[in-house]
Design a protein around this motif. Structure first.
Motif, short mmCIF file in Angstrom:
data_model
loop_
_atom_site.label_atom_id
_atom_site.label_comp_id
_atom_site.label_asym_id
_atom_site.label_seq_id
_atom_site.Cartn_x
_atom_site.Cartn_y
_atom_site.Cartn_z
N ARG A 1 88.72 -14.07 64.36
CA ARG A 1 88.82 -13.10 65.44
C ARG A 1 88.26 -11.72 65.08
O ARG A 1 88.57 -10.74 65.75
N GLU A 2 87.45 -11.65 64.03
CA GLU A 2 86.88 -10.34 63.68
C GLU A 2 86.03 -9.78 64.82
O GLU A 2 86.09 -8.58 65.12
N LEU A 3 85.22 -10.64 65.44
CA LEU A 3 84.37 -10.18 66.54
C LEU A 3 85.22 -9.70 67.71
O LEU A 3 84.91 -8.69 68.35
N ASN A 4 86.31 -10.40 68.00
CA ASN A 4 87.17 -10.00 69.10
C ASN A 4 87.85 -8.65 68.81
O ASN A 4 88.12 -7.87 69.72
N TRP A 5 88.14 -8.38 67.53
CA TRP A 5 88.68 -7.08 67.15
C TRP A 5 87.66 -5.98 67.44
O TRP A 5 88.00 -4.92 67.97
N VAL A 6 86.39 -6.23 67.11
CA VAL A 6 85.34 -5.25 67.38
C VAL A 6 85.18 -5.05 68.89
O VAL A 6 84.99 -3.92 69.36
N ILE B 1 87.32 -14.72 77.01
CA ILE B 1 86.64 -15.97 76.63
C ILE B 1 86.87 -16.27 75.15
O ILE B 1 87.15 -17.42 74.77
N LEU B 2 86.79 -15.25 74.31
CA LEU B 2 87.02 -15.45 72.88
C LEU B 2 88.46 -15.85 72.60
O LEU B 2 88.73 -16.63 71.67
N VAL B 3 89.40 -15.32 73.39
CA VAL B 3 90.81 -15.74 73.22
C VAL B 3 90.95 -17.23 73.48
O VAL B 3 91.65 -17.94 72.76
N VAL B 4 90.26 -17.72 74.51
CA VAL B 4 90.33 -19.15 74.84
C VAL B 4 89.61 -19.98 73.78
O VAL B 4 90.11 -21.02 73.34
N VAL B 5 88.45 -19.52 73.34
CA VAL B 5 87.67 -20.28 72.37
C VAL B 5 88.41 -20.40 71.05
O VAL B 5 88.45 -21.47 70.42
N HIS B 6 89.01 -19.30 70.60
CA HIS B 6 89.66 -19.29 69.29
C HIS B 6 91.07 -19.85 69.32
O HIS B 6 91.67 -20.02 68.26
N LYS B 7 91.62 -20.11 70.50
CA LYS B 7 93.02 -20.43 70.77
C LYS B 7 93.90 -19.26 70.39
O LYS B 7 93.54 -18.42 69.55
N HIS B 8 95.06 -19.20 71.02
CA HIS B 8 95.91 -18.02 70.93
C HIS B 8 96.66 -17.99 69.60
O HIS B 8 97.05 -19.02 69.06
#
Length: 580
Positions: A145-150, A235-242
């Motif tokens: 989730r590094e990209l989602n943090w950015v 979308i990234l939340v769904v892709v990476h699972k919660h």
């Protein structure tokens, strides 16, 4: 016997036809199967992101209404003599300020919408900051989730930009002073500062172009970027699972919770109306940004008690704390360190630390695995202490931005307050880091003690020989899982500086720097309880048969030790006599 089938209704046929059309064109069935059955864990802290999302929806709705009546023009007019408020009649002002007054006093529901919009902006930023801090302290930013943090960090910056551009649109004294500060900050940038100021304001400050330009940024450019990044974030939340909090049965390979449809769809819909209702109550009952009290922008009046919205107050405080002397002229260019350092360098350091933290921590650990179970903040002392230190610095700067209000309300010297904050902005974050780290380590030691010995019951058992022992109740499965399931992080080890033949190893200096970083993170730690230690703690040698022993008497609360209870030796007053 014959049965007659009832033909489907027209509504059912239309729904079936629509579903078939969407499925054959865009694969709707696969999308519904993928998203509607997505599992989400149930925890109140996950609602922080939803508060930000629904606040942004309220911002879009109320902002659309306001945009119908706001005039983004700096053309000078005289406010009509028959219009409200009476204090503004005949006053020279820009069309932007006049349209803000008309929206507030003549448009039905206009003032309510303005105030809902402003409160929604404040709540939106508060929810983003709180949501990011929850992700930071629990380690939700770790791989993958590094990209989602950015993305979330970029949303924070865009939220600041959206707030600043919207706050400046009414062209009143308060927002005009904010633009004046912005002009000074831009001009403090060496070499290119004056050119940037001319480009932004369309000439010498304040010019005649800044309000239309801010309007375009505020209603088009920034919201479009926020919408795109919010979509990417989800979308990234769904892709990476919660992510999920630690507990019995929860691991990196599963998610324990409820499906998106129908459970969370219903919850999310209800939560939107709760957020909207609260914001509507705030907009109707709590007055905010009464621009008619300030008047149209005039560069001459500057009053005490003028602060921007809370999310920009740290920048105001940083500027107020910096002494005004450090200015230098080099090769004909004025270097204004008294503005450059507090307005660009200090915020740059704090925000950069937040942005790169996931990559900094990954380098310190060398861990390349995926993590879907969240950390308990006490189990990562340096991260938790660093987050508290950064927040402490922000809080000190926020208070410094209100030094004039503190001085007037508490009848103190503003100079003494300013000097106190100048010291505290350096001292308090360091103290906060050290104290928080110590507290985290102490809580880890307490967790070890709790796992190995169980809960204190307040029951003391006495042997016939006079020895006293305390009875402890064992932890249940859920409690034990939370306390022992986390994996320890240890400092990385590197190869020697020279190989077996005495030849210097390439890259040793780089590895050494990485090892120092890792030692900073993980040198001070408390190892979690291992299965061997847990098995040893469950066996107490001579005390194993305590509940069945007839020659031991319970003293204190309760009557019987109970099967499976842990015991701990407290005191043996006659131990020396028994040895003799």
């Amino acid at each position: 016997m014959s049965t007659t089938l009832t033909p489907p209704s027209r509504a059912a046929e239309a729904a079936a036809g629509t579903a078939d059309f969407l499925d054959t064109r865009i694969g709707a069935a696969k999308l519904v199967k993928e998203f509607a059955r997505k599992i989400f864990p149930d925890h109140w802290s996950f609602l922080l992101g939803e508060i930000a999302l629904w606040s942004f929806v309220v911002l879009l709705l109320s902002g659309t209404f306001i945009a119908f009546f706001f005039v983004p023009s700096m053309n000078e007019i005289h406010y009509p003599d028959d219009a409200l408020p009476v204090t503004m009649r005949g006053v020279e002002m820009s069309e932007a300020f006049a349209s803000t007054l008309r929206l507030s006093f003549e448009v039905r529901g206009g003032l309510l919408m303005r105030q809902i919009h402003h409160w929604a902006a404040l709540v939106f930023m508060a929810a983003i900051v709180t949501h990011m801090m929850r992700n930071f302290f629990t380690g939700a930013f770790r791989k993958p989730r590094e990209l989602n943090w950015v993305v979330g960090f970029t949303l924070l910056i865009l939220g600041l930009l959206a707030g600043f551009t919207g706050y400046s649109l009414p062209d009143d004294v308060l927002s005009g002073n904010g633009l004046r500060i912005t002009d000074g900050v831009v001009k403090s940038i060496p070499i290119v500062g004056s050119y940037l100021s001319f480009m932004i304001f369309g000439g010498e400050f304040p010019g005649t172009e800044i309000i239309p330009r801010l309007f375009v940024l505020h209603i088009l450019f920034v919201p479009a970027l926020i919408l795109a990044l919010v979509a990417l974030h989800l979308i990234l939340v769904v892709v990476h699972k919660h992510t999920q909090y630690p507990g019995a049965g929860r691991s990196n390979r599963n998610v324990v919770g409820y499906p998106l449809f129908p459970v969370y769809m219903a919850k999310a819909g209800g939560f939107f109306f709760i957020v909207f209702g609260v914001l509507a109550l705030m907009g109707g009952l709590l007055s905010i940004n009464n621009v008619w009290n300030y008047g149209p922008y005039d560069p001459s009046p500057v009053s005490a008690g003028a602060q921007p919205d809370w999310y920009m107050l740290f920048l105001e405080g940083s500027l107020r704390l910096m002494p005004g002397q450090p200015e230098f002229v080099i090769l004909g260019y004025t270097i204004s360190l008294n503005v450059l350092i507090p307005a660009i360098v200090v915020p740059g350091i704090l925000f950069t630390a937040l942005a790169i933290w996931p990559f900094l921590e990954a380098r310190a650990t060398g861990d390349k695995r995926e993590h879907h179970v969240l950390d308990r903040p006490r189990n990562v002392p340096v991260r938790t202490a660093s987050g508290v230190a950064i927040l402490t610095a922000f809080f000190v700067l926020i208070l410094a931005g209100s030094n004039d209000l503190i001085a007037t309300h508490f009848h103190l010297s503003i100079n003494a307050i300013t000097w106190a904050f100048r010291v505290l902005v350096f001292v308090l974050p360091v103290l906060a880091f050290m104290i928080t780290k110590r507290i985290c380590l102490a809580l880890q030691r307490r967790d070890r003690e709790l796992v190995l010995h169980g809960h204190e019951t307040g029951r003391v058992v006495r042997f016939a020989s006079g020895e006293y022992i305390e009875v402890h109740a064992p932890l249940n499965e859920q409690e034990r899982w939370v306390l022992v399931a986390h994996e320890p992080s240890r400092p990385i080890e590197i190869a020697p500086a020279e190989d077996a033949r005495g030849v210097a190893r390439p890259g040793y200096k780089q590895d050494q720097r990485r090892q120092r970083l890792s030692n900073f993170f993980y040198a001070d730690r408390v190892e979690p309880v291992t299965p061997v230690e847990l098995a040893a703690a469950a066996s107490h040698g001579e005390h194993d048969e305590l509940p069945a022993a007839p020659d031991r008497v319970a003293v204190g609360a309760g009557a019987d030790a109970g099967t499976g209870s842990h015991v701990q030796r407290v005191v043996a007053p006659d131990e020396d006599e028994r040895k003799n």
